[in-house]
Design an enzyme around this catalytic site. Structure first.
Site, mmCIF file in Angstrom:
data_model
loop_
_atom_site.group_PDB
_atom_site.id
_atom_site.type_symbol
_atom_site.label_atom_id
_atom_site.label_comp_id
_atom_site.label_asym_id
_atom_site.label_seq_id
_atom_site.Cartn_x
_atom_site.Cartn_y
_atom_site.Cartn_z
ATOM 1 N N ASP A 61 0.844 -1.139 -0.041
ATOM 2 C CA ASP A 61 -0.118 0.067 0.020
ATOM 3 C C ASP A 61 0.665 1.288 0.023
ATOM 4 O OD1 ASP A 61 -2.869 0.866 0.505
ATOM 5 O OD2 ASP A 61 -1.913 1.823 2.122
ATOM 6 N N GLU A 98 1.700 -0.101 -4.631
ATOM 7 C CA GLU A 98 1.049 0.812 -5.286
ATOM 8 C C GLU A 98 1.477 2.224 -5.273
ATOM 9 O OE1 GLU A 98 -3.270 2.950 -3.981
ATOM 10 O OE2 GLU A 98 -1.650 2.503 -2.535
HETATM 11 C C1 GLC Z 1 -4.174 3.036 -0.727
HETATM 12 C C2 GLC Z 1 -5.503 2.335 -0.775
HETATM 13 C C3 GLC Z 1 -6.560 2.913 -0.333
HETATM 14 C C4 GLC Z 1 -6.388 3.640 1.201
HETATM 15 C C5 GLC Z 1 -5.234 4.187 1.214
HETATM 16 C C6 GLC Z 1 -4.635 4.295 2.769
HETATM 17 O O1 GLC Z 1 -4.441 4.008 -1.530
HETATM 18 O O2 GLC Z 1 -5.692 1.520 -1.854
HETATM 19 O O3 GLC Z 1 -7.923 2.203 -0.302
HETATM 20 O O4 GLC Z 1 -7.408 4.224 1.670
HETATM 21 O O5 GLC Z 1 -4.227 3.524 0.722
HETATM 22 O O6 GLC Z 1 -4.408 3.267 3.220
#
Ligand code: GLC
Length: 532
Positions: A201, A264
């Site tokens: 994440d 991500e």
């Molecule tokens: C990432 C996740 C999202 C979340 C954020 C904070 O972007 O995909 O859903 O709210 O991180 O953890």
């Protein structure tokens, strides 16, 4: 090329666990539910399931606020249910990838409870604490991604803590070696249990400017934009020293055979590709979200494909994503008919595709009434269309009262069209989107050129995109019509002849000699004859 790794050959499928399959009638999906649907995923043809967070959590951000990295939230099951899921998945040759949320914990995590207990607590430095600015306000101008300042004052100790997301999601201090060691052990814990990899994440957030300097104002900010757009996040994210931290994570991943590290990352292409690592010691797959932000016209798509394909470093492996739990559904973004063409594009571009649950049946954003809103971002900054509930609604399995998802009251409303748009109906219709997805996925096995071949643009005019995928063994031409008009006599390279392998309309098998016509919103894949 050398024998490809499973994460290079294969297809990832994201399950948002709250919405996939409920087995205990609480209206929220669970691990036994995912296990019950594995055969569906096998028949779809995917190779790996990435599951959004399932760890104990107060659910302020639906599991992205973790209170225990080595457990399972009772809402989803327990460690035994998890072990059963891994075993059942592996028995079907499916990989399981977990979400790893290292940037922040829940404010209820025992580490944070200790950290905030006093300035002297040994865990104080596990999080990011700063004195107030001279005027008593927040230490700098950094904003929360979910609105408002990213700093919250803890009155007891007189300091602010930093949270890039909710107040309930304090950021860990990754400069502290003890934090890094503890998080490495979390990865080992799950890999020892059989987990095949992680989607990390907000990996580009892990390091912040060491001096906590202000972010510069964003000249493009306009009133009505979300708060996070007020400033350019150049000090609070994407710091050069993050790559050493990621290389350490990769080192831990590499202690085990055959695991994958996915990051991500929402950044422009030139900065995104840095996340492969200078010597490929970074993420195996830094998620490529170009298709999420794309305009669906041929010149624009061709330009971004060329830019990305050309930017992936030698030895790095590309990947493509159409949607996820943070983005409006692809079918809503570009329309149901064009979503079929998008499916063909996703599954014919070089690299690894990741699918989002329900996109294979064309699920659309579900309008959510204000009183039903769940997403904290929608609640913090209402009415701007930022809420992510519309793309997180229950999977539409069949036409039974709760779509086969639950017997209880679903945690988010079902789509109004679930009685007609569902897995059971589409399995009966060969021309359905699900039928198309299954065909396209199945084609990738006998035609490795589709994951591994080189990419070469042929035409990108108006609404028609034509490209070649080539390897020493085979050559495939992909022609996509992104518009609702017939495209006659599309120019092809001289002497192009071959056989249609697939059409988005699923009714075409003819030979192609020199030229090609496409119906509205039609895409075709043509296997070119080998030249003697
Ligand atoms: C990432 C996740 C999202 C979340 C954020 C904070 O972007 O995909 O859903 O709210 O991180 O953890």
């Amino acid at each position: 090329m050398a024998q490809a790794q499973w994460w290079q050959r294969g297809i990832f499928y994201q399950v948002y666990p709250r919405s996939f399959q409920d087995t205990n009638d609480d209206g929220i999906g669970d691990l036994d539910g995912i296990r019950a649907r594995l055969d569906y995923l096998v028949e779809l043809g995917i190779d790996a399931v990435w599951i959004s967070p399932i760890f104990p959590s107060p659910m302020a951000d639906f599991g992205y606020d973790v209170a225990d990295y080595c457990g399972i939230d009772p809402m989803f099951g327990d460690l035994d249910a998890f072990d059963r899921l891994i075993e059942a998945a592996h028995a079907r040759r499916l990989k399981i990838v977990l979400d790893f949320v290292p940037n922040h914990t829940s404010d209820q995590h025992p580490w944070f409870l200790e950290s905030r207990a006093s300035r002297e607590n040994p865990r104080r430095d596990w999080y990011i604490w700063r004195d107030p600015a001279a005027d008593g306000g927040p230490p700098n101008n950094w904003m929360s991604n979910f609105g408002g300042p990213a700093w919250t004052l803890d009155p007891a100790s007189g300091q602010y803590y930093y949270h890039a997301f909710l107040t309930q999601q304090p950021d860990l201090n990754w400069r502290n070696p003890a934090v890094r060691a503890a998080m490495h052990d979390v990865l080992r814990f799950w890999m020892a249990r059989g987990v095949d990899g992680f989607r990390v994440d907000v990996i580009w957030h892990l390091m912040k400017d060491a001096d906590f300097r202000d972010n510069p104002p964003n000249p493009e900010y306009e009133p009505g934009d979300p708060d996070i757009r007020r400033f350019i996040q150049s000090r609070s994210t994407d710091q050069p020293d993050v790559h050493a931290i990621i290389a350490e994570l990769r080192g831990v991943i590499d202690e085990y055979d055959d695991r994958v590290l996915i990051g991500e990352i929402y950044l422009p292409i030139d900065r995104l590709v840095a996340y492969y690592g200078e010597n490929l010691e970074g993420a195996h797959l830094p998620f490529n979200f170009q298709l999420i932000h794309a305009s669906w016209n041929a010149p624009h798509l061709a330009a971004l494909i060329a830019e990305y394909d050309g930017a992936v470093p030698e030895g790095g492996w590309p990947n493509w994503v159409l949607g996820n739990h943070d983005q409006p559904r692809i079918a809503s973004r570009i329309g149901a008919r064009r979503a079929r063409v998008a499916a063909m594009l996703l599954l014919t571009l070089r690299g690894t595709p990741t699918m989002y649950y329900g996109d294979e049946i064309g699920m659309e954003n579900v309008p959510i009434a204000t009183e039903d809103a769940q997403d904290p971002w929608e609640k913090n900054e209402p009415g701007l269309g930022l809420g992510r509930d519309p793309e997180r609604t229950p999977m539409q399995w069949d036409a039974s009262p709760y779509a086969g998802f639950t017997n209880g009251r679903p945690w988010l409303p079902l789509a109004a069209d679930f009685t007609t748009r569902n897995v059971a109906v589409q399995l009966e219709q060969p021309a359905s989107l699900l039928g198309l997805y299954r065909e396209l996925i199945a084609l990738r096995r006998p035609h490795p050129v589709l994951h591994a071949g080189t990419y070469r643009k042929i035409t990108a005019l108006g609404d028609v995109l034509v490209f070649l995928r080539e390897s020493a063994e085979e050559c495939v031409l992909v022609a996509l019509n992104l518009a609702g008009t017939v495209q006659d006599d599309i120019p092809l390279p001289p002497d192009t002849h071959g056989r249609v392998l697939a059409s988005t309309e699923r009714d075409r098998e003819e030979r192609v000699e020199g030229h090609l016509s496409l119906r509205p919103y039609e895409g075709v894949i043509v296997a070119l004859d080998a030249t003697a």
